[in-house]
Design a protein around this motif. Sequence first.
Motif, PDB file in Angstrom:
ATOM      1  N   PHE A 133       0.837  -1.203   0.000  1.00 15.20           N
ATOM      2  CA  PHE A 133       0.000   0.000   0.000  1.00 15.20           C
ATOM      3  C   PHE A 133       0.872   1.254   0.000  1.00 15.20           C
ATOM      4  CE2 PHE A 133      -2.401   3.425   1.887  1.00 15.20           C
ATOM      5  CZ  PHE A 133      -3.675   3.297   1.336  1.00 15.20           C
ATOM      6  N   ILE A 134       1.910   1.244   0.838  1.00 13.10           N
ATOM      7  CA  ILE A 134       2.841   2.382   0.902  1.00 13.10           C
ATOM      8  C   ILE A 134       3.491   2.622  -0.456  1.00 13.10           C
ATOM      9  CG2 ILE A 134       5.123   3.034   1.814  1.00 13.10           C
ATOM     10  CD1 ILE A 134       4.203   1.884   4.508  1.00 13.10           C
ATOM     11  N   ASN A 135       3.862   1.513  -1.119  1.00  8.24           N
ATOM     12  CA  ASN A 135       4.489   1.637  -2.432  1.00  8.24           C
ATOM     13  C   ASN A 135       3.505   2.131  -3.481  1.00  8.24           C
ATOM     14  OD1 ASN A 135       5.086   0.143  -5.220  1.00  8.24           O
ATOM     15  ND2 ASN A 135       7.021   0.631  -4.221  1.00  8.24           N
ATOM     16  N   ILE A 153       0.865  -3.647 -12.317  1.00  2.18           N
ATOM     17  CA  ILE A 153       1.619  -4.500 -11.396  1.00  2.18           C
ATOM     18  C   ILE A 153       1.310  -4.145  -9.950  1.00  2.18           C
ATOM     19  CG2 ILE A 153       3.918  -5.198 -10.661  1.00  2.18           C
ATOM     20  CD1 ILE A 153       3.061  -6.161 -13.446  1.00  2.18           C
ATOM     21  N   ALA A 154       1.283  -2.859  -9.638  1.00  3.45           N
ATOM     22  CA  ALA A 154       1.057  -2.433  -8.263  1.00  3.45           C
ATOM     23  C   ALA A 154      -0.317  -2.873  -7.759  1.00  3.45           C
ATOM     24  CB  ALA A 154       1.194  -0.911  -8.159  1.00  3.45           C
ATOM     25  N   TYR A 194       4.499   5.591   8.380  1.00  5.63           N
ATOM     26  CA  TYR A 194       3.087   5.376   8.672  1.00  5.63           C
ATOM     27  C   TYR A 194       2.652   3.914   8.529  1.00  5.63           C
ATOM     28  CZ  TYR A 194       2.716  10.460   8.402  1.00  5.63           C
ATOM     29  OH  TYR A 194       2.880  11.801   8.611  1.00  5.63           O
ATOM     30  N   ILE A 195       3.606   2.983   8.478  1.00  2.00           N
ATOM     31  CA  ILE A 195       3.237   1.588   8.238  1.00  2.00           C
ATOM     32  C   ILE A 195       2.341   1.033   9.349  1.00  2.00           C
ATOM     33  CG2 ILE A 195       5.328   0.642   9.327  1.00  2.00           C
ATOM     34  CD1 ILE A 195       5.184  -1.568   7.109  1.00  2.00           C
ATOM     35  N   ASN A 202      12.644  -6.919   3.777  1.00  2.00           N
ATOM     36  CA  ASN A 202      11.800  -5.859   4.312  1.00  2.00           C
ATOM     37  C   ASN A 202      10.568  -5.679   3.430  1.00  2.00           C
ATOM     38  OD1 ASN A 202      11.080  -2.740   4.085  1.00  2.00           O
ATOM     39  ND2 ASN A 202      11.856  -3.112   6.165  1.00  2.00           N
ATOM     40  N   ALA A 203       9.386  -5.613   4.057  1.00  2.00           N
ATOM     41  CA  ALA A 203       8.132  -5.592   3.296  1.00  2.00           C
ATOM     42  C   ALA A 203       8.049  -4.412   2.334  1.00  2.00           C
ATOM     43  CB  ALA A 203       6.940  -5.562   4.261  1.00  2.00           C
ATOM     44  N   ILE A 204       8.424  -3.216   2.806  1.00  2.00           N
ATOM     45  CA  ILE A 204       8.297  -2.022   1.979  1.00  2.00           C
ATOM     46  C   ILE A 204       9.336  -2.024   0.863  1.00  2.00           C
ATOM     47  CG2 ILE A 204       8.409   0.494   2.000  1.00  2.00           C
ATOM     48  CD1 ILE A 204       7.443   0.333   4.928  1.00  2.00           C
TER      49      ILE A 204
END
Length: 417
Positions: free
Chosen positions: A108-110, A286-287, A118-119, A262-264
């Motif tokens: 979502f951040i990406n 893709i996103a 804000y994760i 790392n997730a982000i």
Amino acid sequence: MSKLKVLLKNLGPGLLFASMAIGTSHLVLSTKAGAQYGWLMAIPILLANIFKYPFFEFGVRYTNVTGKTLTEGYLNRGRGYLWFYAIITLITTFTILAALYTVTAGLFINLFQVPEIYINYISLALFAFISLLLIIGKYRFMEVSLKFVVSILFLALLVTTVVVIFKGPVEKVADFTSPTIFDSMGILFLISLMGWMPTTVEASSWVSLWSVEKWKTQPKPSLRESLQEFKVGYFTTSLLAIFFLTIGCMTLYGTNTTLSGNAITFADQIVQLFTTHIGPWAYILIAVAAFATMFSTCMTAHDALARVSLDIIDLLFSDLKLSGNKSIFAIGVLVLAGVNFTVVSVFKSNMGQLVALATFVSFVVAPIVGYMNLKNVMSDEIPDADKPKRPLQALTYLGILFLALFSVYYFWMVVFK
């Protein structure tokens, strides 16, 4: 009614299984497999899908024939069976769900270019939003919405895979050396990949619970129709794993790029590697596909873990009479959200260790759960005509042996090396 109409009408448990399975094991592990080791990894992916098939199929078979959940079957085999499964579920409940939401928050951040700080807030918002959807919409909403999500996801990945193949593999760097799969890191990755492909074996009871829930609002299909519907979902998960593997192979293999844990950072790498190779126009495709993959996985896993946890508690502690309480599912969903958000907040820096614990437990116990499922479908509760035929029984024993050998080796590597 035509066979296609019957299949579409019965779509539900198998579809939810596909949606749940195509999360971390596909987006993360299949892509990494292709990126790091190339086409060779198609072999373990296919073997895992083939050898694990009976264990999940038995959940559908047992529930269709008996009208009981797979967890009820464990209790009928002996109270120790159910306690064993309860311990596995407890470990899974407070580790995997938190990890899934963390990866989804990273995507979502990406996708929306939100600052990384804000994760935690995004994770909380996802927990709240998905909990609300599950409580208000219940099973029916989840089934209907995921028919659209999985269809869009499948088309997006199909288009991406075709484009990637058409453009050809990325150019390898001059100093690239193909890594070996037979060193300690390679073996651990291989075991992790097969342990989560298409998903963990204990998730077989989730399909069982979804089947029972679906039949509350529509007539129960025949055993043949239930198995046919499940096979569609299972085949879809296998095919999508190959799609992700292909994308990893064609866009990263040979570039010496290491995908982050790392997730982000991982989310950014996934989206960027596709758009760099395919073109900027593919960014949104893709996103959205990646986010939809993880969002649907979070929703189905959250729903399933709430149902299976309540089912286990109700069976072990029948005096509580949870099954008659209409609000208990909402409470279960909210408790899971609260506990797992706490895990995300407190153990964020140690999430890798928590997932490693869940991976270890799930993989080591997989052959035992597979054997428990076999015991259910071969019991006196199932008429001989509805028991699995000899070829499927043989595949089951091969699967148990296959998983047992890897589990013993995995246990030895983790504990003694």
